[in-house]
Scaffold this motif. Structure first.
Motif, PDB file in Angstrom:
ATOM      1  N   THR A  27     -46.747 -28.994  58.572  1.00  0.00           N
ATOM      2  CA  THR A  27     -47.342 -27.697  58.888  1.00  0.00           C
ATOM      3  C   THR A  27     -48.304 -27.273  57.792  1.00  0.00           C
ATOM      4  OG1 THR A  27     -45.330 -27.079  60.093  1.00  0.00           O
ATOM      5  CG2 THR A  27     -46.846 -25.306  59.481  1.00  0.00           C
ATOM      6  N   GLY A  28     -47.929 -27.515  56.533  1.00  0.00           N
ATOM      7  CA  GLY A  28     -48.805 -27.188  55.422  1.00  0.00           C
ATOM      8  C   GLY A  28     -50.088 -27.999  55.431  1.00  0.00           C
ATOM      9  N   LEU A  29     -49.998 -29.258  55.831  1.00  0.00           N
ATOM     10  CA  LEU A  29     -51.198 -30.091  55.918  1.00  0.00           C
ATOM     11  C   LEU A  29     -52.157 -29.563  56.982  1.00  0.00           C
ATOM     12  CD1 LEU A  29     -49.685 -33.701  55.627  1.00  0.00           C
ATOM     13  CD2 LEU A  29     -50.919 -32.426  53.866  1.00  0.00           C
ATOM     14  N   LEU A  30     -51.623 -28.907  58.000  1.00  0.00           N
ATOM     15  CA  LEU A  30     -52.458 -28.320  59.044  1.00  0.00           C
ATOM     16  C   LEU A  30     -53.000 -26.951  58.669  1.00  0.00           C
ATOM     17  CD1 LEU A  30     -50.281 -29.277  62.141  1.00  0.00           C
ATOM     18  CD2 LEU A  30     -52.615 -30.079  61.689  1.00  0.00           C
ATOM     19  N   SER A  31     -52.508 -26.385  57.585  1.00  0.00           N
ATOM     20  CA  SER A  31     -52.911 -25.038  57.196  1.00  0.00           C
ATOM     21  C   SER A  31     -54.312 -25.043  56.605  1.00  0.00           C
ATOM     22  CB  SER A  31     -51.917 -24.469  56.179  1.00  0.00           C
ATOM     23  OG  SER A  31     -52.087 -25.103  54.919  1.00  0.00           O
ATOM     24  N   ASP A  32     -54.797 -23.860  56.265  1.00  0.00           N
ATOM     25  CA  ASP A  32     -56.141 -23.742  55.713  1.00  0.00           C
ATOM     26  C   ASP A  32     -56.155 -23.784  54.190  1.00  0.00           C
ATOM     27  OD1 ASP A  32     -54.949 -21.333  55.223  1.00  0.00           O
ATOM     28  OD2 ASP A  32     -56.372 -20.120  56.357  1.00  0.00           O
ATOM     29  N   LEU A  33     -55.138 -24.358  53.588  1.00  0.00           N
ATOM     30  CA  LEU A  33     -55.137 -24.555  52.140  1.00  0.00           C
ATOM     31  C   LEU A  33     -56.307 -25.438  51.735  1.00  0.00           C
ATOM     32  CD1 LEU A  33     -51.338 -25.276  51.518  1.00  0.00           C
ATOM     33  CD2 LEU A  33     -52.591 -23.251  50.770  1.00  0.00           C
ATOM     34  N   GLU A  34     -56.967 -25.084  50.644  1.00  0.00           N
ATOM     35  CA  GLU A  34     -58.086 -25.896  50.177  1.00  0.00           C
ATOM     36  C   GLU A  34     -57.592 -27.187  49.530  1.00  0.00           C
ATOM     37  OE1 GLU A  34     -60.684 -23.715  47.665  1.00  0.00           O
ATOM     38  OE2 GLU A  34     -61.156 -22.191  49.172  1.00  0.00           O
ATOM     39  N   VAL A  35     -56.465 -27.111  48.820  1.00  0.00           N
ATOM     40  CA  VAL A  35     -55.866 -28.281  48.173  1.00  0.00           C
ATOM     41  C   VAL A  35     -54.452 -28.433  48.704  1.00  0.00           C
ATOM     42  CG1 VAL A  35     -55.226 -29.347  45.987  1.00  0.00           C
ATOM     43  CG2 VAL A  35     -57.256 -27.901  46.110  1.00  0.00           C
ATOM     44  N   LYS A  36     -54.072 -29.664  49.062  1.00  0.00           N
ATOM     45  CA  LYS A  36     -52.789 -29.869  49.741  1.00  0.00           C
ATOM     46  C   LYS A  36     -51.926 -30.855  48.969  1.00  0.00           C
ATOM     47  CE  LYS A  36     -54.885 -28.595  54.093  1.00  0.00           C
ATOM     48  NZ  LYS A  36     -55.399 -28.977  55.408  1.00  0.00           N
ATOM     49  N   THR A  37     -51.469 -30.383  47.799  1.00  0.00           N
ATOM     50  CA  THR A  37     -50.519 -31.139  47.004  1.00  0.00           C
ATOM     51  C   THR A  37     -49.142 -30.501  47.168  1.00  0.00           C
ATOM     52  OG1 THR A  37     -50.877 -29.802  45.030  1.00  0.00           O
ATOM     53  CG2 THR A  37     -52.339 -31.700  45.352  1.00  0.00           C
ATOM     54  N   CYS A  38     -48.136 -31.101  46.554  1.00  0.00           N
ATOM     55  CA  CYS A  38     -46.772 -30.589  46.708  1.00  0.00           C
ATOM     56  C   CYS A  38     -46.649 -29.138  46.244  1.00  0.00           C
ATOM     57  CB  CYS A  38     -45.789 -31.468  45.942  1.00  0.00           C
ATOM     58  SG  CYS A  38     -45.489 -33.077  46.699  1.00  0.00           S
ATOM     59  N   TRP A  39     -47.342 -28.766  45.179  1.00  0.00           N
ATOM     60  CA  TRP A  39     -47.272 -27.388  44.716  1.00  0.00           C
ATOM     61  C   TRP A  39     -47.774 -26.424  45.781  1.00  0.00           C
ATOM     62  CZ3 TRP A  39     -49.259 -26.763  38.974  1.00  0.00           C
ATOM     63  CH2 TRP A  39     -48.461 -27.548  38.132  1.00  0.00           C
ATOM     64  N   GLN A  40     -48.960 -26.694  46.284  1.00  0.00           N
ATOM     65  CA  GLN A  40     -49.560 -25.775  47.256  1.00  0.00           C
ATOM     66  C   GLN A  40     -48.767 -25.746  48.560  1.00  0.00           C
ATOM     67  OE1 GLN A  40     -51.298 -27.892  45.354  1.00  0.00           O
ATOM     68  NE2 GLN A  40     -52.389 -26.413  44.067  1.00  0.00           N
ATOM     69  N   LEU A  41     -48.282 -26.920  48.989  1.00  0.00           N
ATOM     70  CA  LEU A  41     -47.518 -26.964  50.241  1.00  0.00           C
ATOM     71  C   LEU A  41     -46.190 -26.226  50.100  1.00  0.00           C
ATOM     72  CD1 LEU A  41     -48.156 -30.674  51.330  1.00  0.00           C
ATOM     73  CD2 LEU A  41     -49.301 -28.602  52.133  1.00  0.00           C
ATOM     74  N   ALA A  42     -45.568 -26.317  48.922  1.00  0.00           N
ATOM     75  CA  ALA A  42     -44.307 -25.604  48.702  1.00  0.00           C
ATOM     76  C   ALA A  42     -44.533 -24.093  48.713  1.00  0.00           C
ATOM     77  CB  ALA A  42     -43.685 -26.041  47.383  1.00  0.00           C
ATOM     78  N   GLU A  43     -45.605 -23.645  48.047  1.00  0.00           N
ATOM     79  CA  GLU A  43     -45.909 -22.218  48.052  1.00  0.00           C
ATOM     80  C   GLU A  43     -46.182 -21.740  49.472  1.00  0.00           C
ATOM     81  OE1 GLU A  43     -49.077 -19.026  46.071  1.00  0.00           O
ATOM     82  OE2 GLU A  43     -49.280 -21.187  45.696  1.00  0.00           O
ATOM     83  N   ALA A  45     -45.035 -22.958  52.204  1.00  0.00           N
ATOM     84  CA  ALA A  45     -43.806 -22.991  53.005  1.00  0.00           C
ATOM     85  C   ALA A  45     -42.815 -21.908  52.609  1.00  0.00           C
ATOM     86  CB  ALA A  45     -43.149 -24.361  52.869  1.00  0.00           C
ATOM     87  N   GLY A  46     -43.108 -21.148  51.543  1.00  0.00           N
ATOM     88  CA  GLY A  46     -42.210 -20.075  51.119  1.00  0.00           C
ATOM     89  C   GLY A  46     -41.167 -20.511  50.127  1.00  0.00           C
ATOM     90  N   HIS A  47     -41.280 -21.735  49.586  1.00  0.00           N
ATOM     91  CA  HIS A  47     -40.320 -22.215  48.600  1.00  0.00           C
ATOM     92  C   HIS A  47     -40.585 -21.569  47.248  1.00  0.00           C
ATOM     93  CE1 HIS A  47     -39.898 -26.231  51.042  1.00  0.00           C
ATOM     94  NE2 HIS A  47     -39.606 -25.145  51.749  1.00  0.00           N
ATOM     95  N   ALA A  48     -39.561 -21.472  46.431  1.00  0.00           N
ATOM     96  CA  ALA A  48     -39.713 -20.923  45.089  1.00  0.00           C
ATOM     97  C   ALA A  48     -40.173 -21.970  44.090  1.00  0.00           C
ATOM     98  CB  ALA A  48     -38.397 -20.299  44.614  1.00  0.00           C
ATOM     99  N   ARG A  49     -39.945 -23.238  44.412  1.00  0.00           N
ATOM    100  CA  ARG A  49     -40.312 -24.343  43.529  1.00  0.00           C
ATOM    101  C   ARG A  49     -40.820 -25.504  44.389  1.00  0.00           C
ATOM    102  NH1 ARG A  49     -37.402 -24.295  38.524  1.00  0.00           N
ATOM    103  NH2 ARG A  49     -37.347 -26.573  38.550  1.00  0.00           N
ATOM    104  N   PRO A  50     -41.543 -26.467  43.791  1.00  0.00           N
ATOM    105  CA  PRO A  50     -42.034 -27.601  44.578  1.00  0.00           C
ATOM    106  C   PRO A  50     -41.035 -28.739  44.717  1.00  0.00           C
ATOM    107  CG  PRO A  50     -42.891 -27.727  42.360  1.00  0.00           C
ATOM    108  CD  PRO A  50     -42.113 -26.442  42.428  1.00  0.00           C
ATOM    109  N   ASP A  51     -39.807 -28.531  44.231  1.00  0.00           N
ATOM    110  CA  ASP A  51     -38.837 -29.628  44.166  1.00  0.00           C
ATOM    111  C   ASP A  51     -38.596 -30.293  45.513  1.00  0.00           C
ATOM    112  OD1 ASP A  51     -38.679 -27.938  41.922  1.00  0.00           O
ATOM    113  OD2 ASP A  51     -36.694 -28.681  41.417  1.00  0.00           O
ATOM    114  N   ALA A  52     -38.442 -29.501  46.582  1.00  0.00           N
ATOM    115  CA  ALA A  52     -38.106 -30.072  47.893  1.00  0.00           C
ATOM    116  C   ALA A  52     -39.233 -30.957  48.402  1.00  0.00           C
ATOM    117  CB  ALA A  52     -37.806 -28.957  48.893  1.00  0.00           C
ATOM    118  N   MET A  53     -40.473 -30.530  48.220  1.00  0.00           N
ATOM    119  CA  MET A  53     -41.616 -31.329  48.670  1.00  0.00           C
ATOM    120  C   MET A  53     -41.766 -32.598  47.839  1.00  0.00           C
ATOM    121  SD  MET A  53     -42.687 -29.698  51.251  1.00  0.00           S
ATOM    122  CE  MET A  53     -43.021 -28.118  52.019  1.00  0.00           C
TER     123      MET A  53
END
Length: 422
Positions: A27-43, A45-53
């Motif tokens: 879902t994050g890869l489909l979003s309009d994020l300019e950069v799609k790394t684990c940090w940005q995708l975790a943010e 997705a509503g996560h507090a940390r990028p650990d899960a990604m």
């Protein structure tokens, strides 16, 4: 469609946590994020940390090849048909350093020159109703496979040895046909068309092909007794040899070229394969630029069929452009073998959502709307406008601002030092 794509491989995760992380990742890869790394995708997705990604790409237990198989089946169920075309091509990502799997100074079409880069070989599928990418391989140069310590540090399995790009392409085609992907044709550019072994591999599968070759390619004629450069053959053709035909629809209408077809020439090393060898030449109607194709069919074919397949080869270029600009295929920041295959597979899942939605909309739309066909770019915009809502919680945004600034701190006492990349 997003739910259907995610659902097709949900059973590949034994635990709910990585399954949810994978859904948030796609879902994050489909979003309009300019950069799609684990940090940005975790943010996102509503996560507090990028650990899960990060764990999803690095330590979680799941088989990226099995997910690839599920995606391939879903795509061929949607797009599959008797005239399906398997299209091979490669794309490169510019990299820094030497530890990212497969990276070295090598030629990449992305830059148009030799750069420090990583190259991936991809297989696309094009049917009557749509097209997208269905498989991937990371190319390991000999400098990697000859250094087993380096391979081990990047998580490359011990059984993985050196394979040329055309050999990787042949592996993917064999796997696709073995999985029942309906295809009668293969198409590829000069890197693969110039390989006699690759052409023989396709003939062994009784798969017709239209493969680009270089202008200096030596074409066997007179039963293989004589070899002549492809451009020399073109220079000797009379004006009557050329026919103007469309190679398919482009963004501005039909793509017309002049074509010359030399039937029943180009016999390869196996003259008793039972098929028909030929040389196809394309001439740009404006510039006069020539392109050459080695062709083979297990049964008699028409010029119209060969021209169609030659035109379909460009679908893989369209897929690369969409994958990079829309779902971040080239934005991974991973170094290891498993992590590259996992990120890339999830990117192909996101691309499948866009490709299938666009194809379905084209199929269902009336023809008199006065609008262009729904593109994958517009599908992603609609997904973001109608489905993916950005998180506007101020506390969450401030938390991630602090996380990034602490994590990027050069201080050795920082509690959030950058961990090894997955």
């Amino acid at each position: 469609m997003l739910a259907e794509v995610l659902g097709c491989f949900a059973g590949r995760f034994g635990r709910v946590e990585p399954r949810r992380a994978a859904a948030g990742f796609v879902t994050g890869l489909l979003s309009d994020l300019e950069v799609k790394t684990c940090w940005q995708l975790a943010e996102r997705a509503g996560h507090a940390r990028p650990d899960a990604m990060q764990r999803l790409l690095y330590r979680a237990v799941w088989d990226a090849d099995a997910v690839r198989d599920d995606l391939r089946q879903l795509i061929t169920d949607r797009f599959g048909g008797p005239d399906g075309v398997l299209v091979v091509d490669e794309t490169g990502d510019l990299k820094k350093g030497i530890r990212t799997v497969g990276v070295q100074r090598q030629y990449t079409g992305t830059a148009g020159r030799i750069e420090n880069s990583q190259v991936g070989v991809f297989l696309g599928y094009a049917g009557a109703d749509g097209h997208t990418l269905i498989d991937r391989r990371v190319y390991l140069p000999a400098s990697w496979t000859d250094d087993r310590d380096r391979c081990q540090a990047a998580g490359v399995p011990d059984e993985i040895g050196f394979a040329t790009r055309s050999e990787l392409a042949a592996e993917m085609i064999t796997a696709a046909l073995g999985a029942g992907v309906p295809a009668e044709w293969a198409a590829a550019d000069e890197v693969y068309g110039n390989s006699a072994a690759f052409r023989a591999h396709l003939r062994g599968h009784q798969l017709g092909y239209v493969l680009a070759v270089s202008r200096s390619h030596l074409v066997p004629i007179d039963g293989g007794k004589t070899r002549v450069r492809a451009d020399r053959i073109a220079a000797d053709l009379p004006a009557s040899a050329w026919q103007r035909r469309s190679a398919g629809a482009g963004s501005k209408g039909p793509r017309f070229y002049d074509w010359a077809w030399l039937d029943d020439v180009c016999t390869d090393a196996d003259p008793d394969d039972g098929g028909r060898h030929s040389l196809l030449i394309r001439r740009n109607t404006t510039t006069g630029e020539l392109a050459f194709y080695r062709c083979w069919t297990p049964r008699p074919a028409t010029l119209a069929q060969l021209v169609r397949v030659a035109g379909i080869r460009w679908t893989v270029e369209e897929a690369f452009q969409a994958a990079k600009s829309q779902v971040g295929l080239d934005q991974h920041q991973v170094r290891r073998w498993d992590s590259w295959h996992r990120f890339t597979t999830l990117a192909l899942a996101a691309l499948a959502v866009l490709a299938i939605c666009a194809a379905d909309a084209t199929h269902n739309d009336p023809t008199d709307t006065g609008l262009i066909k729904l593109t994958v770019n517009e599908v992603r915009r609609l997904i973001n406008a109608c489905i993916i809502w950005p998180i506007s919680d101020l506390a969450h945004r401030l938390h991630w601002s602090g996380w990034r600034r602490r994590h990027q701190s050069p201080s050795p006492t920082s509690p959030l030092r950058t961990p090894p990349q997955p």
